[in-house]
Scaffold this motif. Structure first.
Motif, short mmCIF file in Angstrom:
data_model
loop_
_atom_site.label_atom_id
_atom_site.label_comp_id
_atom_site.label_asym_id
_atom_site.label_seq_id
_atom_site.Cartn_x
_atom_site.Cartn_y
_atom_site.Cartn_z
N PRO A 107 0.83 -1.20 0.00
CA PRO A 107 0.00 0.00 0.00
C PRO A 107 0.87 1.26 0.00
CG PRO A 107 -0.71 -1.56 1.69
CD PRO A 107 0.63 -2.01 1.21
N VAL A 108 0.57 2.17 -0.91
CA VAL A 108 1.36 3.39 -1.09
C VAL A 108 0.47 4.60 -0.85
CG1 VAL A 108 2.52 4.82 -2.81
CG2 VAL A 108 3.06 2.38 -2.64
N LEU A 109 1.00 5.58 -0.12
CA LEU A 109 0.31 6.84 0.13
C LEU A 109 1.01 7.94 -0.66
CD1 LEU A 109 -0.24 6.61 4.00
CD2 LEU A 109 -1.90 6.12 2.20
N LEU A 110 0.33 8.46 -1.67
CA LEU A 110 0.87 9.59 -2.42
C LEU A 110 0.85 10.85 -1.56
CD1 LEU A 110 -0.73 9.05 -5.95
CD2 LEU A 110 1.50 8.26 -5.10
N PRO A 111 1.60 11.88 -1.93
CA PRO A 111 1.59 13.12 -1.14
C PRO A 111 0.17 13.63 -0.91
CG PRO A 111 3.32 13.21 -2.79
CD PRO A 111 2.54 11.96 -3.08
N GLY A 112 -0.14 13.93 0.35
CA GLY A 112 -1.47 14.43 0.70
C GLY A 112 -2.45 13.37 1.13
N ARG A 113 -2.09 12.08 0.98
CA ARG A 113 -2.98 10.99 1.38
C ARG A 113 -2.62 10.53 2.79
NH1 ARG A 113 -7.37 10.83 -2.04
NH2 ARG A 113 -6.63 11.14 -4.19
N GLY A 114 -3.62 9.93 3.49
CA GLY A 114 -3.41 9.47 4.85
C GLY A 114 -3.70 7.99 5.00
#
Length: 209
Positions: A107-114
């Motif tokens: 699972p990857v969180l792009l900038p701005g994601r939580g």
């Protein structure tokens, strides 16, 4: 070269462009990336997803609120059909071979994601996830290290055991114990109901007076 399948949902044009940016950044860092936007030919997307997911070394799940809604089963049956297909395949893989696919799904969180954007089925709080600070090598370092199998820290080889002789223990010398002097005991001897005399017992000797 490790092969990665990118799973995401078409939330918006902005989100799709961010995923495309991620795919280009991974490719620039030595990763063979499979992304649907690079396959424009008409085909059965279900069989394509099955084939690509099974042949990938890792599946990069790009988390978003919409991705979690669909993957955890709260979406409508007619929306995001492509993601519903991919999510169903990944759930099946986890159910059948959980240790293997827990390692392969990233699972990857792009900038701005939580963290709240990661579907529950992928265990956001109890299993690793990978925040992306930016699309540089440094900004994706943790993700790239996992994909390339290059840990930041390596366990050192065991050295030679140190000499550890047994310790000498000195016990205290026991002290002599003085026994108390016994006191004389007066015993009245009675024969036939009469007292014949006193027997004095002291020091192991019996005398009669």
């Amino acid at each position: 070269m490790p092969r990665v399948f990118v799973s995401y949902t078409h939330d918006s044009e902005e989100h799709k462009d961010a995923v495309l940016h991620l795919a280009h950044a991974l490719s620039a860092n030595g990763v063979s990336v499979c992304l649907d936007r690079w396959h424009l030919e008409r085909q059965d997307w279900y069989t394509w997803a099955v084939r690509e997911i099974e042949s990938a070394d890792f599946v990069v799940v790009v988390a978003s609120a919409r991705y979690r809604t669909v993957t955890d089963g709260y979406g409508t049956p007619t929306e995001n059909l492509g993601l519903q297909c991919e999510a169903a395949i990944l759930r099946e893989k986890l159910q059948s071979e959980r240790p293997l696919w827990t390692r392969k799904i990233l699972p990857v969180l792009l900038p701005g994601r939580g963290i709240g954007d990661i579907p529950l089925v992928f265990q956001p709080n109890s299993v690793n996830h990978y925040p992306i600070a930016d699309y540089t090598t440094d900004g994706m370092e943790d993700l790239l290290r996992v994909i390339h199998g290059k840990p930041a820290y390596e366990r050192p080889l065991p050295g030679t055991p140190p000499p550890l002789p047994p310790r000498t223990v000195t016990l205290p010398t026991p002290h002599a114990v003085e026994l108390p002097t016994p006191h004389p005991t007066v015993i009245n001897t009675i024969t036939g109901g009469e007292v014949h005399g006193n027997i004095i017992q002291a020091g192991g000797n019996v005398t009669q007076n």
